[in-house]
Scaffold this motif. Structure first.
Motif, mmCIF file in Angstrom:
data_model
loop_
_atom_site.group_PDB
_atom_site.id
_atom_site.type_symbol
_atom_site.label_atom_id
_atom_site.label_comp_id
_atom_site.label_asym_id
_atom_site.label_seq_id
_atom_site.Cartn_x
_atom_site.Cartn_y
_atom_site.Cartn_z
ATOM 1 N N ASN A 27 0.808 -1.214 0.000
ATOM 2 C CA ASN A 27 0.000 0.000 0.000
ATOM 3 C C ASN A 27 0.845 1.269 0.000
ATOM 4 O O ASN A 27 0.555 2.213 -0.730
ATOM 5 C CB ASN A 27 -0.946 0.002 1.212
ATOM 6 C CG ASN A 27 -2.131 -0.919 1.026
ATOM 7 O OD1 ASN A 27 -2.609 -1.101 -0.089
ATOM 8 N ND2 ASN A 27 -2.608 -1.518 2.093
ATOM 9 N N VAL A 28 1.875 1.310 0.846
ATOM 10 C CA VAL A 28 2.662 2.543 0.943
ATOM 11 C C VAL A 28 3.688 2.661 -0.179
ATOM 12 O O VAL A 28 4.303 3.716 -0.326
ATOM 13 C CB VAL A 28 3.375 2.659 2.313
ATOM 14 C CG1 VAL A 28 2.369 2.677 3.440
ATOM 15 C CG2 VAL A 28 4.395 1.556 2.504
ATOM 16 N N SER A 29 3.872 1.596 -0.960
ATOM 17 C CA SER A 29 4.898 1.604 -2.011
ATOM 18 C C SER A 29 4.311 1.689 -3.408
ATOM 19 O O SER A 29 5.019 1.481 -4.397
ATOM 20 C CB SER A 29 5.754 0.332 -1.905
ATOM 21 O OG SER A 29 6.301 0.189 -0.620
ATOM 22 N N ILE A 30 3.016 2.002 -3.523
ATOM 23 C CA ILE A 30 2.347 1.961 -4.822
ATOM 24 C C ILE A 30 3.091 2.780 -5.873
ATOM 25 O O ILE A 30 3.390 2.296 -6.972
ATOM 26 C CB ILE A 30 0.885 2.437 -4.699
ATOM 27 C CG1 ILE A 30 0.044 1.373 -3.983
ATOM 28 C CG2 ILE A 30 0.287 2.705 -6.081
ATOM 29 C CD1 ILE A 30 -1.392 1.783 -3.748
ATOM 30 N N SER A 31 3.396 4.036 -5.548
ATOM 31 C CA SER A 31 4.023 4.883 -6.567
ATOM 32 C C SER A 31 5.411 4.381 -6.943
ATOM 33 O O SER A 31 5.804 4.435 -8.123
ATOM 34 C CB SER A 31 4.106 6.329 -6.077
ATOM 35 O OG SER A 31 4.913 6.433 -4.927
#
Length: 520
Positions: A27-31
């Protein structure tokens, strides 16, 4: 708890920690994942939803497989499935490998791991040590949910998003090396498999979520896929009742759903996870694609939600007994609804993550109260001999809700983005007619949430006036799309709040001994 038992409990807790922290890393690494792999936000979001779906669709089957092949063997296979998924994330150069190895194989691993873990704890510990082992595993899950966004954000920003998944492989290897301490737990029940029930459960839950994912990607036959899923779920319920009347083994006992408290409880569990899934796809996308935060900034911004959820669950658990469980659940839903309502007007106006802190704290407190009570409320009245089966149904409902929230939240966000962007482009006095049609055609095939910086790179060859106008349209369309996506968790929260009033009118559940062990 003796030293040997403590080491064994820590091994099982480490496995649960990996299971829960895995999705937080994504989730926090999407970009970062999108940039490194040259893929799309919707593609990564679809993989996250698919992983939860596979776990939900096969968890009841996984419980039966664990009975037939041995709980320890199923636990090992589940860990290996997760290790394969984490290793694929570490080495992958494209989205296809993530979908196959992380989402599908990892999801199948989770469907084996969760039910077999409970059986192994039950069979390897006795008395007070058993309760402590359950508590330690539960604490590992809560800690992973709380620190996952921070850990994932730190690793992704300081090193690489791949490092977190590589560390998962190391932890899993350590658990596997220590499994010599674990004794298998034999299964003494009927060994007949309800194959039709297994297929219908997978088709039912899978059809609905896959249909939504196909809709999100602009594919065809969306209505047919969702219809197949709904028919599968209805057929499953009828099949189970018919097979129960015939005195034959069933995938799960349909009489479970006759218990009013269980039915209210597992429905609330599903709604809670729909709300969580919807927020966990909308918020990271907002922070990374609108505010253009990196992974660490995203994790820090989401931290008030996860840390407050952990603290509220811990506090409510310690004070259990002072209030009726149904009353605590109602307060939880009210706080979650309030936090989500407060987020909606903030999204188009927020210039930084600080604007989200207060609503996320309120929503996190609501989630914490729900987490502290729902499992207890749902499983407490279930008889000792059926509590394991009921826990499987409850876990399946939660996993299905999470995958539905992720998939539907993402799909409705992209659909709204496409409609809003197209309409704003057609209303523009700056864009020529040819450019308006080009925008409409592109969005019809592939609507994506993009940062203004990424969009400007794609428009580098266009005249400055066209660039400025499309970036302005993107700036206006994204908040609306994200607001609509947040309606998914809000509607789930409001339905849960309505459900809680029915709970309050019922008498409190009286716990069974088996339920106490499953919930400790």
């Amino acid at each position: 708890m003796a030293a040997g038992e403590r080491r064994l409990a820590l091994l099982l807790a480490a496995a649960m920690f990996v299971l829960v922290v895995d999705t937080s890393l994504m989730n926090v690494s999407i970009s970062s994942v999108v940039d490194d792999l040259g893929t799309t936000v919707s593609g990564v979001q679809g993989a996250i939803a698919l992983e939860a779906l596979v776990s939900a669709a096969f968890i009841l089957i996984g419980s039966k497989v664990a009975d037939l092949i041995g709980r320890k063997r199923a636990f090992v296979l589940g860990l290996l499935g997760y290790a394969i998924g984490a290793l694929a994330m570490t080495l992958s150069q494209g989205l296809f490998a993530i979908v196959v190895f992380w989402a599908i194989i990892g999801g199948l691993g989770a469907s084996l791991l969760l039910p077999s873990m409970q059986s192994l704890i039950h069979g390897n510990f006795e008395g007070a040590a058993q309760k402590q082992a359950y508590a330690l595993v539960g604490a590992a899950s809560a800690v992973a949910a709380a620190v996952g966004p921070l850990l994932g954000g730190f690793l992704t920003t300081s090193l690489s998003w791949r490092v977190g998944f590589a560390l998962e492989v190391v932890v899993i290897a350590g658990v596997l090396l220590g499994l010599g301490r674990v004794k298998d737990v034999p299964y003494t029940g009927a060994r007949t498999v309800d194959g039709v029930g297994a297929v219908l459960s997978a088709v039912g839950m899978g059809g609905v979520i896959v249909g939504i994912l196909v809709w999100q990607e602009g594919g065809e036959l969306v209505g047919l896929l969702i219809a197949v899923g709904l028919v599968g779920l209805v057929s499953l319920s009828r099949w189970l009742v018919r097979r129960k009347r015939a005195g034959k083994p069933t995938l799960l006992d349909p009489d479970l759903f006759k218990a009013d408290l269980f039915r209210l409880g597992f429905t609330s569990q599903m709604l809670q996870n729909i709300a969580l899934g919807g927020m966990m796809i909308a918020l990271p996308i907002f922070l990374q694609m609108v505010l253009e935060y990196n992974a660490l900034e995203t994790g820090l911004t989401i931290a008030p939600l996860s840390l407050t959820m952990f603290a509220a669950a811990l506090l409510a658990g310690r004070r259990a007994g002072r209030r009726r469980p149904a009353s605590v659940i109602r307060i939880g839903w009210a706080l979650l609804s309030l936090g989500l309502v407060a987020l909606l007007p903030i999204v188009p106006r927020a210039g930084s993550g600080w604007a989200l802190v207060a609503p996320l704290i309120v929503a996190g407190a609501g989630f914490g109260l729900l987490v502290s009570q729902l499992n207890n409320y749902t499983l407490s009245p279930v008889s000792d001999e059926r509590v394991s089966e009921a826990a499987g149904v409850n876990s399946a409902a939660g996993s299905f809700g999470l995958s539905f929230g992720l998939a539907f939240g993402g799909a409705i966000m992209l659909a709204t983005l496409s409609i809003a962007f197209t309409q704003l482009a057609r209303d523009s006095d700056v864009l020529p007619a040819a450019a308006q049609e080009q925008v409409a055609d592109a969005l019809e095939d592939d609507a994506q949430v993009m940062s203004n910086s990424a969009l400007q790179e794609q428009l580098a060859a266009q005249p400055p006036a066209i660039q400025d106008e499309i970036v302005a349209i993107n700036t206006d369309a994204r908040p609306l799309a994200l607001q609509v996506a947040l309606l998914v968790p809000l509607i789930a929260a409001l339905l849960g709040l309505a459900n809680s009033f029915r709970m309050v009118r019922r008498p409190d559940p009286k716990p069974s001994a088996g339920a106490e062990l499953a919930l400790a």
